[in-house]
Design a protein around this motif. Structure first.
Motif, short mmCIF file in Angstrom:
data_model
loop_
_atom_site.label_atom_id
_atom_site.label_comp_id
_atom_site.label_asym_id
_atom_site.label_seq_id
_atom_site.Cartn_x
_atom_site.Cartn_y
_atom_site.Cartn_z
N GLU A 21 0.78 -1.27 -0.05
CA GLU A 21 -0.22 -0.01 -0.23
C GLU A 21 0.74 1.38 0.00
N ARG A 25 0.13 4.36 -2.69
CA ARG A 25 -0.20 5.65 -2.29
C ARG A 25 0.89 6.60 -2.61
N ALA A 29 -1.02 9.52 -4.88
CA ALA A 29 -0.83 10.75 -4.35
C ALA A 29 -0.29 11.80 -5.13
N PRO A 41 -5.55 15.93 0.33
CA PRO A 41 -5.46 14.90 1.23
C PRO A 41 -6.51 13.92 1.88
N GLU A 42 -7.56 14.76 1.75
CA GLU A 42 -8.93 13.94 2.26
C GLU A 42 -9.55 12.67 1.25
N SER A 43 -9.31 13.26 0.05
CA SER A 43 -9.80 12.53 -0.92
C SER A 43 -8.86 11.30 -1.34
N ALA A 45 -7.09 10.00 1.14
CA ALA A 45 -7.18 9.11 2.16
C ALA A 45 -8.34 8.40 1.74
N PHE A 48 -7.69 5.60 -0.25
CA PHE A 48 -7.10 4.44 0.36
C PHE A 48 -7.93 3.62 1.34
N ARG A 49 -8.97 4.25 1.79
CA ARG A 49 -10.00 3.49 2.43
C ARG A 49 -10.66 2.64 1.47
#
Length: 184
Positions: A21, A25, A29, A41-43, A45, A48-49
Motif C-alpha cells: 500500500e 499511495r 498521491a 489529502p482527504e480524497s 485518504a 485508500f479506505r
C-alpha cells in the motif's frame, strides 16, 4: 542500461497489494494531486479506505511498476465487475440492458491507473496495462477518465479504448468519460 530497462512490473493479488500500500499511495498521491485531478489529502485518504476494501476481493488484481532500486513509478488495479455493480447506473445517458449486463467475469473494472510524470513516455503505462489484463480472461475493460486528462486519454485511445458514455461516478464528481476496451 536505459531508464526503461530499470523498471520492472509485478502482478500482485490483493494480499500482496495490501502489503505494498505505501508504494501504491505514493504513486497515487503524486499523480492525482496534480492537474487536472487536484485531489486533496482527504480524497486521497478516502481512495485508500476504498483500496483496503478492494484488495480483500478474491478477484482483485494489481500491477506495480518499480525501478530496480525499488522506487514505485506506476500502478494499476481493479477487478471484474459483479452482477450487482453500480458502475453503469452513473451514466448520464443509459446504455441498453445487454450492454450493461455483468456476471462477475465479463468486464474488468480498471479502478485506478497512474504513472508518475517523470516516468511517462517510456512504455511503463503499456506494460502495467498488459500485466493487469494478462492475468484474466474478461471480454472487455471499463474505466472512467477525466476528459481533461490529456496524457491518460491519449494512452487509452492508442490502446483501443472507445468512449461509451459520460458519468459522474460519485456524488459531486466531475463529469468523466466512460471508456471501454473490447478484448476479444
Amino acid at each position: 542500461m536505459t531508464r526503461q530497462e530499470t523498471i520492472g512490473v509485478e502482478l500482485l493479488d490483493g494480499p500482496a497489494a495490501a502489503r505494498s500500500e505505501p508504494a501504491f499511495r505514493l504513486v497515487y498521491a503524486e499523480v492525482f494531486a496534480g492537474e487536472p485531478y487536484e485531489e486533496t489529502p482527504e480524497s486521497i485518504a478516502a481512495a485508500f479506505r476504498r483500496f483496503r476494501s478492494q484488495v480483500r476481493k478474491s478477484t482483485f488484481r494489481s500491477a506495480l511498476a518499480r525501478t530496480t532500486d525499488g522506487e514505485p513509478v506506476g500502478i494499476a488495479y481493479g477487478y471484474p465487475l459483479s452482477p450487482t455493480t453500480g458502475w453503469w447506473d452513473h451514466l448520464i445517458t443509459p446504455v441498453p440492458a445487454d450492454f450493461r449486463r455483468e456476471d462477475g467475469q465479463r468486464t474488468f473494472g480498471l479502478m485506478e491507473f497512474a504513472v508518475r510524470a517523470s516516468w511517462r513516455r517510456l512504455g511503463v503505462g503499456r506494460r502495467l496495462h498488459e500485466a493487469i489484463l494478462g492475468g484474466g480472461d474478461e471480454e472487455r475493460v471499463l474505466l472512467n477518465a477525466l476528459p481533461d486528462a490529456e496524457a491518460a486519454q491519449s494512452a487509452y485511445r492508442s490502446w483501443g479504448y472507445r468512449k461509451v458514455g459520460e458519468a459522474r461516478p460519485w456524488e459531486g464528481a466531475a463529469l468523466h468519460d466512460v471508456l471501454l476496451l473490447d478484448l476479444r
